[in-house]
Write an enzyme that holds these catalytic residues in place. Structure first.
Site, PDB file in Angstrom:
ATOM      1  N   HIS A  96       0.840  -1.205   0.000  1.00  0.00           N
ATOM      2  CA  HIS A  96       0.000   0.000   0.000  1.00  0.00           C
ATOM      3  C   HIS A  96       0.869   1.247   0.000  1.00  0.00           C
ATOM      4  CE1 HIS A  96      -3.490   2.521   0.504  1.00  0.00           C
ATOM      5  NE2 HIS A  96      -2.909   3.117   1.537  1.00  0.00           N
ATOM      6  N   SER A  97       0.543   2.201  -0.890  1.00  0.00           N
ATOM      7  CA  SER A  97       1.223   3.491  -0.984  1.00  0.00           C
ATOM      8  C   SER A  97       2.715   3.271  -1.224  1.00  0.00           C
ATOM      9  CB  SER A  97       0.936   4.311   0.281  1.00  0.00           C
ATOM     10  OG  SER A  97       1.271   5.659   0.097  1.00  0.00           O
ATOM     11  N   MET A  98       3.600   3.766  -0.353  1.00  0.00           N
ATOM     12  CA  MET A  98       5.017   3.507  -0.537  1.00  0.00           C
ATOM     13  C   MET A  98       5.289   2.013  -0.668  1.00  0.00           C
ATOM     14  SD  MET A  98       8.266   4.443   1.976  1.00  0.00           S
ATOM     15  CE  MET A  98       8.017   3.029   3.072  1.00  0.00           C
TER      16      MET A  98
END
Length: 257
Positions: A96-98
């Site tokens: 998720h995300s980074m």
């Protein structure tokens, strides 16, 4: 590096519900400032059918006294070493995300090695690696970093009211933001495995076009699912997100002879 047992927990690798006999593996990569425990609900859901590994980066929780790794490439190098020491099972990466970018970069390294690479990547809440924005949250003062966290709405509100907790968390958050905001990727860089993208339709840090651009980073199958919500849409749609993970794990399981 010596082999890591299928039921072992290490500094980097957390197994909340060890399932050594499982035929497939799900590896979870946290977001900036996030920790392995963010994925405990995923571990609960898939404990009976997969070896769920949640990664713990340095600089947070029980690793808070270690220096945060502020370079995506260096962190992906280290993660590929750790994951390369696991047994060979059909594997799905979920970031998720980074964490989505780290899943991608780690998969590239494992594919180059020829061992331990995932069968698929589920990239959540992040624009494609080659979609660069000039973001400088890591250069903001503490109030600026906190404002970003409030905007993304993924931090427990109780943390904002606890000065000690916030002081403990900010170094890792800032370090992770420095890593992801200084990361660059050329447009033609591709993994061989398929990529499934999950994104929120109101994410202030990823447009639908930027999410769809992940298609340019795989030589395999590509699909994208859009959910109502912002950057942390997956918290409100955990069941639907788990269903997407289940599809990928079923596909990986089908490859076991």
């Amino acid at each position: 590096m010596s082999r890591i047992a299928d039921d072992a927990t290490t500094a980097w690798i957390r197994r909340y519900h060890p399932s050594a006999d499982s035929a497939v593996r799900l590896v979870c990569f946290p977001h900036a400032g996030g920790s392995a425990s963010f994925f405990r609900p995923v571990s609960v859901r898939f404990a009976a059918e997969a070896d769920v590994v949640a990664l713990q980066y340095p600089g947070r929780q029980d690793r808070r006294h270690e220096l945060c790794v502020e370079d995506i490439g260096v962190l992906a190098d280290r993660l590929s070493e750790e994951l390369g020491a696991l047994s060979d099972k059909p594997t799905v990466f979920f970031g998720h995300s980074m964490g989505a970018v780290l899943a991608f970069e780690t998969a590239l390294r494992l594919e180059e090695r020829g061992a331990g690479a995932p069968r698929a990547i589920v990239a959540s809440g992040r624009r494609a690696p080659s979609c660069h924005r000039a973001e400088r949250v890591h250069q903001e003062d503490d109030e600026g970093v906190i404002a970003e966290l409030r905007l993304l709405n993924g931090t427990d509100a109780a943390v904002f009211g606890d000065d000690e907790l916030m002081r403990m968390a900010l170094p890792a958050i800032r370090g992770d933001y420095r890593a992801i905001e200084t990361y660059t990727c050329p447009p033609g860089r591709r993994v061989r495995c398929g990529i499934t993208v999950l994104t929120g339709d109101a994410d202030p840090r990823t447009t639908l076009e930027e999410a769809a651009a992940w298609k340019e980073h795989t030589e395999g199958a590509f699909r994208m699912q859009v959910f109502p919500g912002g950057h942390f849409f997956l918290i409100d749609h955990q069941g639907a997100v788990n269903a997407e993970l289940g599809k990928e794990l079923d596909a990986a399981r089908a490859t076991v002879s």
